[in-house]
Write a protein that holds these residues in place. Structure first.
Motif, mmCIF file in Angstrom:
data_model
loop_
_atom_site.group_PDB
_atom_site.id
_atom_site.type_symbol
_atom_site.label_atom_id
_atom_site.label_comp_id
_atom_site.label_asym_id
_atom_site.label_seq_id
_atom_site.Cartn_x
_atom_site.Cartn_y
_atom_site.Cartn_z
ATOM 1 N N THR A 1 4.357 5.664 4.593
ATOM 2 C CA THR A 1 4.104 4.220 4.539
ATOM 3 C C THR A 1 4.829 3.484 5.656
ATOM 4 O O THR A 1 4.276 2.597 6.289
ATOM 5 C CB THR A 1 4.582 3.673 3.177
ATOM 6 N N VAL B 1 2.967 3.767 8.914
ATOM 7 C CA VAL B 1 1.713 3.016 8.914
ATOM 8 C C VAL B 1 2.010 1.527 9.099
ATOM 9 O O VAL B 1 1.429 0.847 9.945
ATOM 10 C CB VAL B 1 0.933 3.239 7.593
ATOM 11 N N ARG B 2 2.985 1.064 8.305
ATOM 12 C CA ARG B 2 3.309 -0.362 8.354
ATOM 13 C C ARG B 2 3.868 -0.741 9.727
ATOM 14 O O ARG B 2 3.538 -1.788 10.287
ATOM 15 C CB ARG B 2 4.321 -0.678 7.255
ATOM 16 N N PRO C 1 -4.967 6.866 6.500
ATOM 17 C CA PRO C 1 -4.632 5.448 6.478
ATOM 18 C C PRO C 1 -5.646 4.640 7.299
ATOM 19 O O PRO C 1 -5.956 5.016 8.431
ATOM 20 C CB PRO C 1 -3.253 5.383 7.127
ATOM 21 N N PHE D 1 1.116 9.822 7.301
ATOM 22 C CA PHE D 1 0.787 8.913 6.210
ATOM 23 C C PHE D 1 2.007 8.157 5.677
ATOM 24 O O PHE D 1 1.874 7.274 4.860
ATOM 25 C CB PHE D 1 0.118 9.688 5.071
ATOM 26 N N ALA E 1 -7.495 -3.459 1.876
ATOM 27 C CA ALA E 1 -6.439 -3.483 2.897
ATOM 28 C C ALA E 1 -5.899 -4.898 3.066
ATOM 29 O O ALA E 1 -4.688 -5.118 3.112
ATOM 30 C CB ALA E 1 -6.989 -2.956 4.219
ATOM 31 N N LEU F 1 -6.202 1.040 8.905
ATOM 32 C CA LEU F 1 -5.491 -0.195 9.273
ATOM 33 C C LEU F 1 -6.521 -1.254 9.629
ATOM 34 O O LEU F 1 -7.495 -0.961 10.337
ATOM 35 C CB LEU F 1 -4.591 0.058 10.489
ATOM 36 N N TRP G 1 -3.429 -2.579 5.157
ATOM 37 C CA TRP G 1 -3.877 -1.195 5.260
ATOM 38 C C TRP G 1 -4.134 -0.617 3.881
ATOM 39 O O TRP G 1 -3.668 -1.156 2.874
ATOM 40 C CB TRP G 1 -2.847 -0.346 6.009
ATOM 41 N N CYS G 2 -4.947 0.431 3.840
ATOM 42 C CA CYS G 2 -5.158 1.142 2.585
ATOM 43 C C CYS G 2 -5.426 2.604 2.912
ATOM 44 O O CYS G 2 -5.481 2.976 4.081
ATOM 45 C CB CYS G 2 -6.295 0.520 1.780
ATOM 46 N N SER G 3 -5.581 3.393 1.860
ATOM 47 C CA SER G 3 -5.750 4.822 2.093
ATOM 48 C C SER G 3 -7.183 5.229 1.760
ATOM 49 O O SER G 3 -7.740 4.810 0.745
ATOM 50 C CB SER G 3 -4.733 5.523 1.194
ATOM 51 N N ARG H 1 -5.970 12.351 2.971
ATOM 52 C CA ARG H 1 -6.093 10.898 2.939
ATOM 53 C C ARG H 1 -5.805 10.351 4.323
ATOM 54 O O ARG H 1 -4.921 10.852 5.025
ATOM 55 C CB ARG H 1 -5.190 10.255 1.900
#
Ligand code: ADP
Length: 373
Positions: free
Chosen positions: A97, A100-101, A26, A95, A142, A28, A123-125, A24
């Motif tokens: 979270t 990513v954030r 991420p 990955f 996202a 953004l 964001w999403c995966s 997976r």
């Protein structure tokens, strides 16, 4: 400087990374609605200028925050900027979270500083190969997630703010008692105030938890609650607050021995909210009256006060979360109590309404279906 891809090359790059075995990735997203607004207000040229400046800021920020092998994209004349954290060097940690954030936060903060404008972000995966349509949907996901996370952040910030006040007050009293030479009557007064604040803090925490839990629309409880006995407890519990506000509390009625289908904690909470509001909004040296009456298959609870009452046009909206009516400035609140009341009542298949009270203020009436003990 790494390359900024267009949509098609970005999609191809993400798909290659998935083919290589990355489970997976991420994705953004940053978006500026200002390009379109500026084009509409000032014409295409100023809008393009702003877009070019934003592209520069995006490249700078993304290159600093990302790694070799991550992909950046912006389709000319679109309002979005994307990053796929697809670098093989990230492994699973890439990955997390929190990473990513944090990366998204860093990039959008840098862009805001450089362009003087805030960007929407989220964001999403990505787990399956992308098509143009799937990429479009992923960008929507996202942004939706970004909005939700922001909302949660704001909620927590509000809660933090609300909890800080009573905590500060309690700490202040304890420190004074420990550090200063306080005579016994004053010490007692300080302790009583601290206790009242601790009591308020508990209710605040209960309110927050109840609201988020009740919001899950759990099924109606099967409990049978002796409402008259809970009501006596609620009046007792609110007494220190009523005394402090110089408001008289009364309890009347013939609901003795009537059981309603509601958890007793929820019933307590409901009554505390209404009673505290009554005390809060009653006249100075005023009156709050709680009445229980059995009417057919319902137990009717009313809470009356002698304050200013509630204008007809506000009587529906005050039950919405975060909405306050026209209240005197000195009366603090967040518009949460009645939203909790309504959620509890509806979960118990009851009804709640507000009207003018014969005492001159507001009358909140709740009908709860009765049940066997
Ligand atoms: P809060 O009291 O913190 O504002 P609530 O959800 O308990 O939040 O109440 C929402 C609004 O309803 C209040 O802001 C106030 O305008 C109005 N309200 C509630 N109870 C009363 C009352 N007994 N008398 C007058 N207004 C009231």
């Amino acid at each position: 400087m790494r390359e900024l891809l267009d949509e098609a090359s970005f999609i191809a790059g993400v798909n290659r990374a998935l083919e290589r075995g990355t489970e997976r990735i991420p994705l953004l997203l940053l978006r500026s609605q200002e390009f379109a607004q500026r084009a509409w207000r000032e014409g295409k040229r100023p809008a393009r200028r702003l877009e070019r400046a934003t592209v520069r800021a995006f490249k700078d920020a993304a290159v600093r925050a990302m790694r070799e092998g991550d992909l950046f994209a912006h389709e000319g004349q679109s309002d979005w900027f994307c990053i796929a954290m697809s670098s093989p060097s990230r492994g699973d940690a890439g990955f997390a979270t929190v990473h990513v954030r944090a990366a998204l936060e860093r990039i959008s903060a840098t862009m805001a500083v450089e362009t003087g404008r805030r960007m929407e972000s989220g964001w999403c995966s990505i787990e399956c190969p992308l098509s143009v349509e799937a990429f479009d949907a992923a960008r929507g996901r996202a942004l939706e997630r970004g909005a939700r996370e922001r909302e949660r952040y704001e909620f927590l910030a509000t809660v933090g703010h609300e909890l800080r006040t009573p905590l500060t007050s309690i700490r202040g009293y304890i420190e004074t008692l420990l550090d200063d030479d306080v005579d016994p009557p004053t010490a007692r007064r300080f302790l009583e105030t601290a206790r009242a604040e601790a009591f308020r803090l508990t209710r605040l925490v209960d309110g927050i938890l109840d609201f988020s839990l009740l919001d899950l629309h759990a099924p109606a409880p099967l409990h049978a609650c002796d409402v008259a006995s809970v009501a006596r407890g609620a009046v007792e519990a609110i007494l220190p607050i009523a005394i402090a506000a110089d408001v008289r509390l009364e309890i009347h009625g013939d609901g003795e021995g009537s059981y309603a289908r509601i958890e007793s904690d929820a019933c307590m909470h409901l009554l505390l909210n209404l009673l505290e509001n009554g005390v809060k909004y009653a006249r100075h040296r005023g009156r709050v009256v709680l009445t229980l009456v059995r009417q057919g298959a319902f137990l009717c609870i009313t809470v009356d006060d002698d304050g200013n009452g509630i204008p007809t046009e506000d009587r529906e909206r005050i039950f919405c979360y975060g909405i306050r009516g026209r209240v005197p400035l000195r009366v603090a609140g967040r518009g949460v109590g009645l939203a909790i009341v309504r959620t509890i009542v509806e979960r118990s298949r009851g009804r709640v309404r507000v009207e003018a009270s014969p005492l001159g203020g507001a009358r909140f009436s709740i009908d709860l279906p009765t049940t066997e003990a």
